[in-house]
Design an enzyme around this catalytic site. Sequence first.
Site, PDB file in Angstrom:
ATOM      1  CG  HIS A  49      -6.847  -8.175   5.468  1.00 38.18           C
ATOM      2  ND1 HIS A  49      -5.980  -8.205   4.432  1.00 38.18           N
ATOM      3  CD2 HIS A  49      -7.395  -6.939   5.450  1.00 38.18           C
ATOM      4  CE1 HIS A  49      -5.994  -7.046   3.806  1.00 38.18           C
ATOM      5  NE2 HIS A  49      -6.837  -6.255   4.407  1.00 38.18           N
ATOM      6  CG  HIS A  64      -9.413   3.225   1.815  1.00 34.67           C
ATOM      7  ND1 HIS A  64     -10.492   2.558   1.294  1.00 34.67           N
ATOM      8  CD2 HIS A  64      -8.491   2.259   2.144  1.00 34.67           C
ATOM      9  CE1 HIS A  64     -10.248   1.247   1.312  1.00 34.67           C
ATOM     10  NE2 HIS A  64      -9.062   1.043   1.829  1.00 34.67           N
ATOM     11  CD  GLU A  88      -9.159  -2.489   4.439  1.00 34.95           C
ATOM     12  OE1 GLU A  88      -8.509  -2.045   3.470  1.00 34.95           O
ATOM     13  OE2 GLU A  88      -9.086  -3.681   4.821  1.00 34.95           O
ATOM     14  CG  ASP A 124      -6.571  -0.026   7.351  1.00 37.54           C
ATOM     15  OD1 ASP A 124      -7.674   0.056   6.802  1.00 37.54           O
ATOM     16  OD2 ASP A 124      -5.520  -0.231   6.714  1.00 37.54           O
ATOM     17  CG  HIS A 144      -7.089  -2.164  -0.692  1.00 35.80           C
ATOM     18  ND1 HIS A 144      -7.341  -2.247   0.642  1.00 35.80           N
ATOM     19  CD2 HIS A 144      -7.088  -3.430  -1.154  1.00 35.80           C
ATOM     20  CE1 HIS A 144      -7.485  -3.497   1.001  1.00 35.80           C
ATOM     21  NE2 HIS A 144      -7.333  -4.234  -0.052  1.00 35.80           N
ATOM     22  CG  ASP A 186      -4.834   1.262   1.459  1.00 34.92           C
ATOM     23  OD1 ASP A 186      -4.302   1.479   2.557  1.00 34.92           O
ATOM     24  OD2 ASP A 186      -5.905   0.640   1.334  1.00 34.92           O
ATOM     25  CE1 TYR A 227      -0.116  -1.486   2.651  1.00 34.06           C
ATOM     26  CE2 TYR A 227      -0.169  -0.852   0.342  1.00 34.06           C
ATOM     27  CZ  TYR A 227      -0.706  -0.818   1.606  1.00 34.06           C
ATOM     28  OH  TYR A 227      -1.871  -0.110   1.825  1.00 34.06           O
ATOM     29  CG  HIS A 253      -0.804   1.301   5.786  1.00 35.12           C
ATOM     30  ND1 HIS A 253      -1.351   1.029   7.013  1.00 35.12           N
ATOM     31  CD2 HIS A 253      -1.774   1.040   4.886  1.00 35.12           C
ATOM     32  CE1 HIS A 253      -2.596   0.617   6.858  1.00 35.12           C
ATOM     33  NE2 HIS A 253      -2.889   0.623   5.578  1.00 35.12           N
TER      34      HIS A 253
HETATM   35 FE1  FEO Z   1      -7.449  -0.591   2.306  1.00 34.06          FE
HETATM   36 FE2  FEO Z   1      -4.966   0.405   4.567  1.00 34.06          FE
HETATM   37  O1  FEO Z   1      -6.691  -0.061   3.940  1.00 34.06           O
END
Ligand code: FEO
Length: 390
Positions: A24, A78, A80, A82, A144, A163, A191, A222
């Site tokens: 994004h 989380h 989101e 991903d 996040h 995250d 990041y 990640h």
């Molecule tokens: Fe807030 Fe890696 O997603």
Amino acid sequence: MKAVRITDDIYWVGAIDWDLRNFHGYLTQRGSTYNSYLIIDEKVTLIDNVKSYMFSEQVERISSVIDPGKIDIIIQNHIEMDHSGSLPLIKQLCPNAEIYATAKGAEGLNRHFKKNWDIHEVKSGSTLSLGKRELTFVPTPMVHWPDNMVSYSAADKILFSNDAFGQHIASHERFDYEYAQGILEEEAAKYYANIVLPYGAQVVKALEAVGGLEIDWILPSHGLIWHDRIPRMIELYDKWSHNRTQEKALIIYDSMWGTTEIMAKMIHGVFEDSGIMAQLFNLRYTHISDIMTSILDARYICLGSPTLNNNILPTMASFLTYFKGLAPKKRIGLAFGSYGWGGQSIPILDSALEEMKFERLKAIKVKFIPDPEELTAAGEHLKKEIAAYK
Ligand code: FEO
């Protein structure tokens, strides 16, 4: 593709996105991973998922350890996509698995996937026994999204941080001690600057909440897993979340016919002569997400644009939108630029710096081409202002 063992009965079963180059708006030149973790206990538990299109890789890795149909519990730290994209597909393989998330996480998952799952809503300090070990949940809202939480296993001294502490790196290596430290730190900084920066106050609270825990491993959602470099990462998160900067100046600009560039170079020279590290970024050549990495520890932010149609250049407008959203704090700003007749770009930039509650140096504006004397005078004035801040 196989799972990677982390400690007794705990495995990495995520997916490596070698091709990801834009997350994004953030350039991810090194790709990324979506980390999912499998705990083999009396209750087989999966922590976090992967992007929907990487489901088959996740399942192949899980299947190298256990039949996915045997998963009893899914922890969604989380929502989101991903980290949740593959959840509906995983759930088809283990329809009786129970899902745990925060209240906002539960609401978001059902809204997003148009499901009516009966999700267990966890609160701060809620625990869940898996058999030999117990998980404790700590909501970390806005690190996040509002739904975020971390999960902690005291028996393993493992923090599943989602995250927080992530980096966008696709690699064969899974652990921090296997990877080049400088690159890892730079990607962790990039990041933080592009994802976590607006939520510094919440990071401070999250660090306090986990501060008393014994942690041997941080398993983010990640990139690489932290083991050897945990104290360094906590030190950096503490610094970044408090907006602690160093004597460093960024001169970020675009130019139309070269005059704003002349000014940018003059300003760069003044900072250097004042003993302050200075970096020049022409917005035509450097991506805004890379500039953000440098902003993370810079005390002085100088923004330059000539006036175009009573406004600023589009490159600077794009940068400002991104920059304001990420909202660094406690900086000193300087607006500068050249103009032909209106000169609106300079007050626009100065107002943006004021809106961000930065302290401000006196804006510098030049009509057409500056005389050497004009440049020298502006530089001398700037030098005095900088000296007052040192
Ligand atoms: Fe807030 Fe890696 O997603």
